[in-house]
Design an enzyme around this catalytic site. Structure first.
Site, PDB file in Angstrom:
ATOM      1  N   SER A  62      43.866 -17.080  26.907  1.00 12.63           N
ATOM      2  CA  SER A  62      44.579 -18.265  27.003  1.00 12.63           C
ATOM      3  C   SER A  62      44.472 -18.796  25.447  1.00 12.63           C
ATOM      4  O   SER A  62      43.429 -18.529  24.827  1.00 12.63           O
ATOM      5  CB  SER A  62      44.099 -19.241  27.855  1.00 12.63           C
ATOM      6  OG  SER A  62      43.936 -18.850  29.260  1.00 12.63           O
TER       7      SER A  62
HETATM    8  N1  SAM Z   1      40.443 -17.096  31.452  1.00  9.08           N
HETATM    9  C1  SAM Z   1      40.877 -16.035  30.759  1.00  9.08           C
HETATM   10  C2  SAM Z   1      40.433 -15.910  29.370  1.00  9.08           C
HETATM   11  O1  SAM Z   1      39.601 -16.743  28.863  1.00  9.08           O
HETATM   12  O2  SAM Z   1      40.368 -14.801  28.629  1.00  9.08           O
HETATM   13  C3  SAM Z   1      42.428 -15.956  30.719  1.00  9.08           C
HETATM   14  C4  SAM Z   1      42.748 -15.740  31.947  1.00  9.08           C
HETATM   15  S1  SAM Z   1      44.445 -14.823  32.181  1.00  9.08           S
HETATM   16  C5  SAM Z   1      45.742 -16.067  31.554  1.00  9.08           C
HETATM   17  C6  SAM Z   1      44.385 -14.633  33.901  1.00  9.08           C
HETATM   18  C7  SAM Z   1      43.662 -13.621  34.837  1.00  9.08           C
HETATM   19  O3  SAM Z   1      43.702 -13.955  36.067  1.00  9.08           O
HETATM   20  C8  SAM Z   1      43.937 -12.149  34.161  1.00  9.08           C
HETATM   21  O4  SAM Z   1      43.075 -11.661  34.006  1.00  9.08           O
HETATM   22  C9  SAM Z   1      44.405 -11.631  35.694  1.00  9.08           C
HETATM   23  O5  SAM Z   1      44.020 -10.455  36.052  1.00  9.08           O
HETATM   24  C10 SAM Z   1      43.706 -12.680  36.765  1.00  9.08           C
HETATM   25  N2  SAM Z   1      43.997 -12.571  38.179  1.00  9.08           N
HETATM   26  C11 SAM Z   1      45.327 -12.788  38.531  1.00  9.08           C
HETATM   27  N3  SAM Z   1      45.255 -12.942  39.732  1.00  9.08           N
HETATM   28  C12 SAM Z   1      43.878 -12.952  40.322  1.00  9.08           C
HETATM   29  C13 SAM Z   1      43.271 -13.193  41.402  1.00  9.08           C
HETATM   30  N4  SAM Z   1      43.895 -13.094  42.596  1.00  9.08           N
HETATM   31  N5  SAM Z   1      41.958 -13.284  41.407  1.00  9.08           N
HETATM   32  C14 SAM Z   1      41.120 -13.035  40.426  1.00  9.08           C
HETATM   33  N6  SAM Z   1      41.841 -12.839  39.053  1.00  9.08           N
HETATM   34  C15 SAM Z   1      43.182 -12.713  39.151  1.00  9.08           C
END
Ligand code: SAM
Length: 214
Positions: A62
């Site tokens: 992000s």
């Molecule tokens: N917080 C992260 C960082 O600092 O890099 C950025 C997160 S990224 C925008 C969103 C993440 O949510 C992705 O890695 C994706 O694989 C994960 N994701 C999506 N659906 C999910 C779920 N149901 N459970 C766990 N992770 C999930």
């Protein structure tokens, strides 16, 4: 964590303070955590740019401002226990680990979770636990949580997450369509839930039972 401090000072001043992030603990955490350790090698030079960046598994780390905005909205106390859904690179969890007693973070991609664990070990961040699975079900084993940060966008706040929030707890999550969402803050109070709209955002989709289908 001393490398590239001047870039982080500039990031805090130009991207965070100037846009209204006021919580000094959040600003200090954003200054402390080396974002360049969480980006792919090819994005090393852009690590402190004012933008989200691609990571593995077609996901993103992000934008710094969004990480700070979500952390500030959670009003974290040093004794708090936090659940994050969507570990991604691990950057936001690392920031949260500076603000709370313990961070539990869930990621659906094994590869990302493993890389995040390696980063946490290298930086000696010992108050973060990483789980692999569908975060829309929460992590009941460690509930209740004082705060939750959902870092992927869904059509609604999953009921399981709300139920694992302590009384007085705060949850932030992008909610809306797949293309654009509103960052919502939910506060669980004894006389009911309060919901606040913190503005328009764009996140990758939350994929899971209480999120979007693949
Ligand atoms: N917080 C992260 C960082 O600092 O890099 C950025 C997160 S990224 C925008 C969103 C993440 O949510 C992705 O890695 C994706 O694989 C994960 N994701 C999506 N659906 C999910 C779920 N149901 N459970 C766990 N992770 C999930």
């Amino acid at each position: 964590m001393n490398e590239r401090q001047s870039e982080r000072s500039e990031m805090v001043a130009a991207q965070l303070r100037s846009r209204g992030i006021r919580n000094e603990r959040v600003l200090a955490a954003m200054h402390a955590i080396p974002r360049h350790r969480f980006v792919l090698n090819e994005y090393d030079e852009a690590a402190y740019a004012d933008q989200a960046l691609p990571i593995s598994c077609t996901q993103t780390i992000s934008q710094p401002f969004v990480v700070a905005r979500m952390a500030e909205a959670l009003r974290l106390q040093p004794s708090d226990r936090v659940l994050e859904v969507g570990t991604g690179s691990g950057y936001a969890a690392a920031v949260l680990s500076q603000l709370a007693a313990a961070v539990y973070t869930l990621e659906r991609h094994h590869e990302l979770a493993a890389a995040a664990v390696a980063h946490f070990e290298q930086l000696a961040l010992r108050n973060i636990s990483v789980g692999v699975g569908d975060g829309t079900a929460g992590w009941p084993a460690y509930a209740p949580y004082d705060a939750m940060s959902v870092a992927a966008a869904g059509p609604q706040i999953p009921a399981a997450l709300r139920d694992q929030l302590a009384l007085g707890g705060r949850l932030v999550m992008p909610v809306g369509e797949r293309s654009e969402q509103h960052l919502l803050l939910l506060e669980r109070l004894s006389n009911g839930d309060q919901l606040y709209d913190l503005g328009t955002v764009r996140f990758v989709p939350l994929i899971g039972t209480a999120g979007w289908k693949d």
